[in-house]
Scaffold this motif. Structure first.
Motif, short mmCIF file in Angstrom:
data_model
loop_
_atom_site.label_atom_id
_atom_site.label_comp_id
_atom_site.label_asym_id
_atom_site.label_seq_id
_atom_site.Cartn_x
_atom_site.Cartn_y
_atom_site.Cartn_z
N ASP A 60 0.83 -1.21 0.00
CA ASP A 60 0.00 0.00 0.00
C ASP A 60 0.87 1.26 0.00
N ALA A 61 1.98 1.22 0.72
CA ALA A 61 2.89 2.37 0.74
C ALA A 61 3.51 2.60 -0.64
N ALA A 62 3.86 1.52 -1.32
CA ALA A 62 4.42 1.65 -2.67
C ALA A 62 3.38 2.23 -3.63
N LEU A 63 2.15 1.76 -3.52
CA LEU A 63 1.07 2.31 -4.37
C LEU A 63 0.84 3.79 -4.06
N ALA A 64 0.96 4.16 -2.80
CA ALA A 64 0.81 5.57 -2.42
C ALA A 64 1.95 6.40 -3.00
N ARG A 65 3.18 5.84 -3.01
CA ARG A 65 4.31 6.56 -3.61
C ARG A 65 4.11 6.74 -5.10
N ILE A 66 3.53 5.75 -5.75
CA ILE A 66 3.22 5.88 -7.18
C ILE A 66 2.23 7.03 -7.38
N ALA A 67 1.18 7.04 -6.57
CA ALA A 67 0.15 8.09 -6.69
C ALA A 67 0.74 9.47 -6.40
N ALA A 68 1.71 9.54 -5.50
CA ALA A 68 2.31 10.83 -5.13
C ALA A 68 3.42 11.26 -6.10
N GLY A 69 3.84 10.33 -6.96
CA GLY A 69 4.90 10.65 -7.91
C GLY A 69 6.30 10.51 -7.36
N SER A 70 6.45 9.91 -6.19
CA SER A 70 7.78 9.76 -5.58
C SER A 70 8.31 8.33 -5.69
N TYR A 71 7.59 7.46 -6.35
CA TYR A 71 7.99 6.06 -6.45
C TYR A 71 9.29 5.94 -7.26
N GLY A 72 10.16 5.04 -6.82
CA GLY A 72 11.38 4.75 -7.56
C GLY A 72 12.58 5.57 -7.15
N HIS A 73 12.41 6.39 -6.11
CA HIS A 73 13.53 7.17 -5.59
C HIS A 73 13.81 6.73 -4.16
N CYS A 74 15.08 6.57 -3.86
CA CYS A 74 15.52 6.12 -2.54
C CYS A 74 15.07 7.10 -1.46
N GLU A 75 14.51 6.57 -0.40
CA GLU A 75 14.05 7.40 0.71
C GLU A 75 15.22 7.95 1.54
N ARG A 76 16.41 7.38 1.39
CA ARG A 76 17.57 7.86 2.14
C ARG A 76 18.39 8.89 1.36
N CYS A 77 18.81 8.50 0.15
CA CYS A 77 19.73 9.36 -0.60
C CYS A 77 19.04 10.14 -1.73
N GLY A 78 17.82 9.76 -2.07
CA GLY A 78 17.08 10.46 -3.11
C GLY A 78 17.40 10.04 -4.53
N GLN A 79 18.41 9.16 -4.68
CA GLN A 79 18.77 8.70 -6.02
C GLN A 79 17.71 7.73 -6.55
N PRO A 91 9.17 -4.74 -5.88
CA PRO A 91 8.43 -3.51 -6.17
C PRO A 91 8.14 -2.63 -4.95
N THR A 92 8.25 -3.17 -3.76
CA THR A 92 7.98 -2.38 -2.56
C THR A 92 9.25 -1.71 -2.02
N ALA A 93 10.37 -1.86 -2.72
CA ALA A 93 11.64 -1.30 -2.25
C ALA A 93 11.53 0.20 -2.00
N ARG A 94 12.08 0.63 -0.87
CA ARG A 94 12.08 2.05 -0.51
C ARG A 94 13.45 2.67 -0.65
N THR A 95 14.48 1.81 -0.75
CA THR A 95 15.84 2.30 -0.82
C THR A 95 16.59 1.68 -1.99
N ALA A 109 20.42 0.19 1.07
CA ALA A 109 19.93 -1.03 1.71
C ALA A 109 21.10 -1.83 2.29
N ALA A 110 22.21 -1.88 1.57
CA ALA A 110 23.40 -2.62 2.03
C ALA A 110 24.04 -1.93 3.24
N ALA A 111 23.93 -0.61 3.27
CA ALA A 111 24.50 0.15 4.38
C ALA A 111 23.72 -0.03 5.67
#
Length: 116
Positions: A74-93, A104-108, A113-115
């Motif tokens: 659900d969080a990934a679907l919300a990120r898609i709707a918000a237009g922020s999907y596919g960008h790392c929540e930590r570094c923004g890349q 598909p639910t990856a946030r980082t 993720a390795a760090a």
């Protein structure tokens, strides 16, 4: 980055499967609880008591994991709707296409993720 429509379809299908699993596990747990109420089982002395307790614990653990996964979907679907999907929540890349297709639910991104 993979096509958002492709990822969205994967997430929606995953959401449906997970919701079905939650429903099934909830029904199984309810059946186990109801069955235990109808018997005077003594988990300590009944040879099947520990098995029943283990099965109920296992089903509860699977249910909790399924609910957590549904929250992630659900969080990934919300990120898609918000237009922020596919960008790392930590570094923004941008998160690698292959990572998003595999998870598909990856946030980082993989580096973050390795760090840990």
């Amino acid at each position: 980055m993979p096509q958002i429509a492709e990822i969205s379809a994967l997430l929606i299908a995953d959401r449906e499967r997970t919701a079905d699993l939650i429903s099934s596990l909830s029904g199984n747990i309810a059946s186990m609880v109801e069955a235990s109420r109808l018997t005077a089982a003594d988990d300590e002395h009944d040879p099947e008591g520990s098995t029943i307790a283990f099965e109920r614990s296992q089903a509860s653990t699977l249910l909790a994991a399924a609910r957590d996964h549904l929250t992630d979907v659900d969080a990934a679907l919300a990120r898609i709707a918000a237009g922020s999907y596919g960008h790392c929540e930590r570094c923004g890349q941008e998160i690698a296409r292959d990572r998003l297709l595999a998870r598909p639910t990856a946030r980082t991104c993989i580096g973050c993720a390795a760090a840990g």
